[in-house]
Design an enzyme around this catalytic site. Structure first.
Site, mmCIF file in Angstrom:
data_model
loop_
_atom_site.group_PDB
_atom_site.id
_atom_site.type_symbol
_atom_site.label_atom_id
_atom_site.label_comp_id
_atom_site.label_asym_id
_atom_site.label_seq_id
_atom_site.Cartn_x
_atom_site.Cartn_y
_atom_site.Cartn_z
ATOM 1 N N HIS A 206 14.175 -1.455 -2.441
ATOM 2 C CA HIS A 206 14.121 -0.086 -2.982
ATOM 3 C C HIS A 206 15.226 0.070 -4.023
ATOM 4 C CE1 HIS A 206 14.522 4.293 -3.169
ATOM 5 N NE2 HIS A 206 13.339 4.378 -2.595
ATOM 6 N N CYS A 244 10.108 3.007 -6.655
ATOM 7 C CA CYS A 244 10.294 4.429 -6.364
ATOM 8 C C CYS A 244 10.435 5.189 -7.683
ATOM 9 C CB CYS A 244 11.528 4.619 -5.485
ATOM 10 S SG CYS A 244 11.835 6.358 -5.106
ATOM 11 N N HIS A 271 6.647 4.351 -3.978
ATOM 12 C CA HIS A 271 7.093 5.704 -3.642
ATOM 13 C C HIS A 271 6.802 6.535 -4.873
ATOM 14 C CE1 HIS A 271 10.448 4.659 -0.486
ATOM 15 N NE2 HIS A 271 9.244 4.285 -0.110
ATOM 16 N N ASP A 316 7.134 10.704 -1.838
ATOM 17 C CA ASP A 316 8.531 10.542 -1.420
ATOM 18 C C ASP A 316 9.069 11.929 -1.096
ATOM 19 O OD1 ASP A 316 10.980 9.381 -0.897
ATOM 20 O OD2 ASP A 316 10.903 8.056 -2.607
ATOM 21 N N HIS A 317 10.311 12.160 -1.347
ATOM 22 C CA HIS A 317 10.898 13.449 -0.964
ATOM 23 C C HIS A 317 10.068 14.618 -1.479
ATOM 24 C CE1 HIS A 317 14.924 11.130 -1.505
ATOM 25 N NE2 HIS A 317 14.204 10.662 -0.512
ATOM 26 N N TYR A 330 12.183 15.796 3.684
ATOM 27 C CA TYR A 330 11.101 15.226 4.490
ATOM 28 C C TYR A 330 10.333 16.253 5.314
ATOM 29 C CZ TYR A 330 12.322 10.576 2.988
ATOM 30 O OH TYR A 330 12.510 9.459 2.212
HETATM 31 C C1 CS2 Z 1 14.961 7.450 0.248
HETATM 32 C C2 CS2 Z 1 15.711 6.269 0.824
HETATM 33 O O1 CS2 Z 1 14.028 7.586 -1.866
HETATM 34 C C3 CS2 Z 1 13.871 7.202 -0.715
HETATM 35 O O2 CS2 Z 1 12.845 6.649 -0.392
HETATM 36 O O3 CS2 Z 1 14.480 8.352 1.181
HETATM 37 O O4 CS2 Z 1 16.310 6.673 1.991
HETATM 38 C C4 CS2 Z 1 14.961 5.016 1.103
HETATM 39 O O5 CS2 Z 1 14.247 5.176 2.275
HETATM 40 C C5 CS2 Z 1 15.849 3.810 1.297
HETATM 41 O O6 CS2 Z 1 16.786 3.744 0.314
HETATM 42 C C6 CS2 Z 1 15.041 2.538 1.322
HETATM 43 O O7 CS2 Z 1 15.782 1.490 1.849
HETATM 44 MN MN MN Z 2 12.064 6.283 -2.602
#
Ligand code: CS2
Ligand code: MN
Length: 368
Positions: A206, A244, A271, A316-317, A330
């Site tokens: 990630h 991501c 993501h 994602d968020h 979340y």
């Molecule tokens: C976050 C991170 O952007 C995301 O996905 O929520 O916490 C992510 O889960 C970690 O960095 C992955 O190892």
């Molecule tokens: Mn992410």
């Protein structure tokens, strides 16, 4: 794309599996044993317990996020092999319940960093916010002192019980350069990827969030060039990426669409989320919709569609909306809206129009 949804586990998440099941097109749960410290072996019985819980809902457990990397591995310390051996054992345990992808990150000391977890947006929803100046001006050791005096200042990763460790870690990273960190990642991957191949589990790194250096700590997963370097470290498709769009999208010079085309066979997990960037380097997380932020989510979904992406995707968020009480980023509602936006784009690009396209659907047969 195969839609999955992050779930923090029974008793550890405000969003139940029943609710997740009602979001259209979600086929699996993205999970982890969040209470197991980085570096320890995930016990088989705990893994099987999660499998039992999710089996009841017909969800698969193909994607784990994350099996965290012990700091000794990132630092390249003398004891790193112990933790790498433990990582291998965890991989084997996860393979036994059918896990296919392990997401991980290689950020020193912290996972994602924000300055405000509940920043108000004009519509009175709240979202994760990053104030660049605040972090730039922040002396990490000063922050350690501040939190020790008042735990209300805690940020993710800065939990009061971690403060002593933080002090030691900042000292340990003092002389670690980005080259060192990249070499330590290579060392780790060279040991782990052969086992991943044997057990058919793909690793997916990630990106760093935010994707630039903070607190003087080295960062190696922030740009297309660095990602290119990482996939070359071990030339195996098992050495892959969690792309991501939100983490990488916090930099204006990151072209996510180009990355999707560049890394297509190495993206094992996507993501998808949006962020709005401000001229001074601050950013706030927004709804997934293209027009709400600075990241072209429509073009990103199109790029995945164009490459015939059949990997795992999760929203994602999300923002905190409709007065939902949830973990920062979340909640159920905004992530579920995000999913519907992603499906809307995807289905439109599919130009479904009655054609025989296979869709995952949660709809059970209706009993009369
Ligand atoms: C976050 C991170 O952007 C995301 O996905 O929520 O916490 C992510 O889960 C970690 O960095 C992955 O190892
Ligand atoms: Mn992410």
């Amino acid at each position: 794309m195969r839609m999955v949804f992050r779930w923090f586990g029974e008793g550890n998440d405000s969003v139940s599996l029943t609710k997740i099941k009602q979001i259209p097109g979600v086929e699996g749960i993205v999970w982890a044993l969040h209470d197991i410290p980085a570096g320890e072996i995930w016990p088989l019985d705990r893994i099987q317990e999660v499998k039992k819980q999710t089996d009841l809902y017909g969800f698969h457990l193909d994607v784990v996020e994350s099996v965290n990397i012990h700091e000794s591995i990132k630092l390249g310390s003398a004891d790193r092999d112990v933790y790498i051996m433990n990582y291998l054992e965890t991989i084997k345990h996860l393979a036994s319940v059918g896990v296919k992808v392990i997401c991980y990150n290689f950020m020193p000391v912290f996972d994602w960093v924000r300055t405000d977890l509940f920043r108000s947006l004009p519509d009175q929803s709240t979202a994760l916010f990053y104030e660049k100046e605040k972090v730039t001006a922040m002396d990490p050791l000063e922050l350690v002192r501040k939190i020790a005096a008042n735990p209300d200042y805690t940020m993710p990763g800065w939990e009061p019980e971690r403060l002593e460790t933080l002090k030691d870690l900042f000292a340990a990273y003092q002389d670690v350069t980005t080259d060192d960190l990249m070499n330590n990642l290579q060392y780790f991957l060279e040991k782990v990827i052969p086992i991943c191949e044997e057990y058919d589990i793909k690793l997916a790194i990630h990106p760093d969030d935010p994707p630039w250096e903070i607190f003087g700590l080295p960062r190696i997963v922030t740009t297309q060039d660095q990602l290119r370097e990482i996939i070359k470290l071990v030339p195996s498709e098992y050495n892959g990426i969690t792309l991501c769009s939100g983490a990488l999208g916090a930099r204006k010079d990151n072209d996510i669409v180009a990355m999707i085309h560049d890394f297509k066979n190495r993206i094992h997990f996507a993501h998808i989320r949006n962020v709005k960037l401000f001229d001074n380097g601050d950013f706030i997380e927004t709804s997934h919709r293209t027009q709400d932020g600075s990241v072209p989510i429509d073009q990103i979904v199109k790029a995945y569609h164009d490459i015939g992406f059949d990997g795992y995707v999760r929203p994602d968020h999300g923002r905190h909306i409709w007065e939902e009480q949830c973990r920062p980023g979340y909640g159920l509602y905004d992530r579920a809206l995000g999913i519907m936006y992603l499906w809307g784009l995807w289905d439109a690009y599919n130009n479904y129009n009655g054609k025989d396209v296979q869709y995952v659907t949660n709809q059970l047969e209706f009993k009369k």
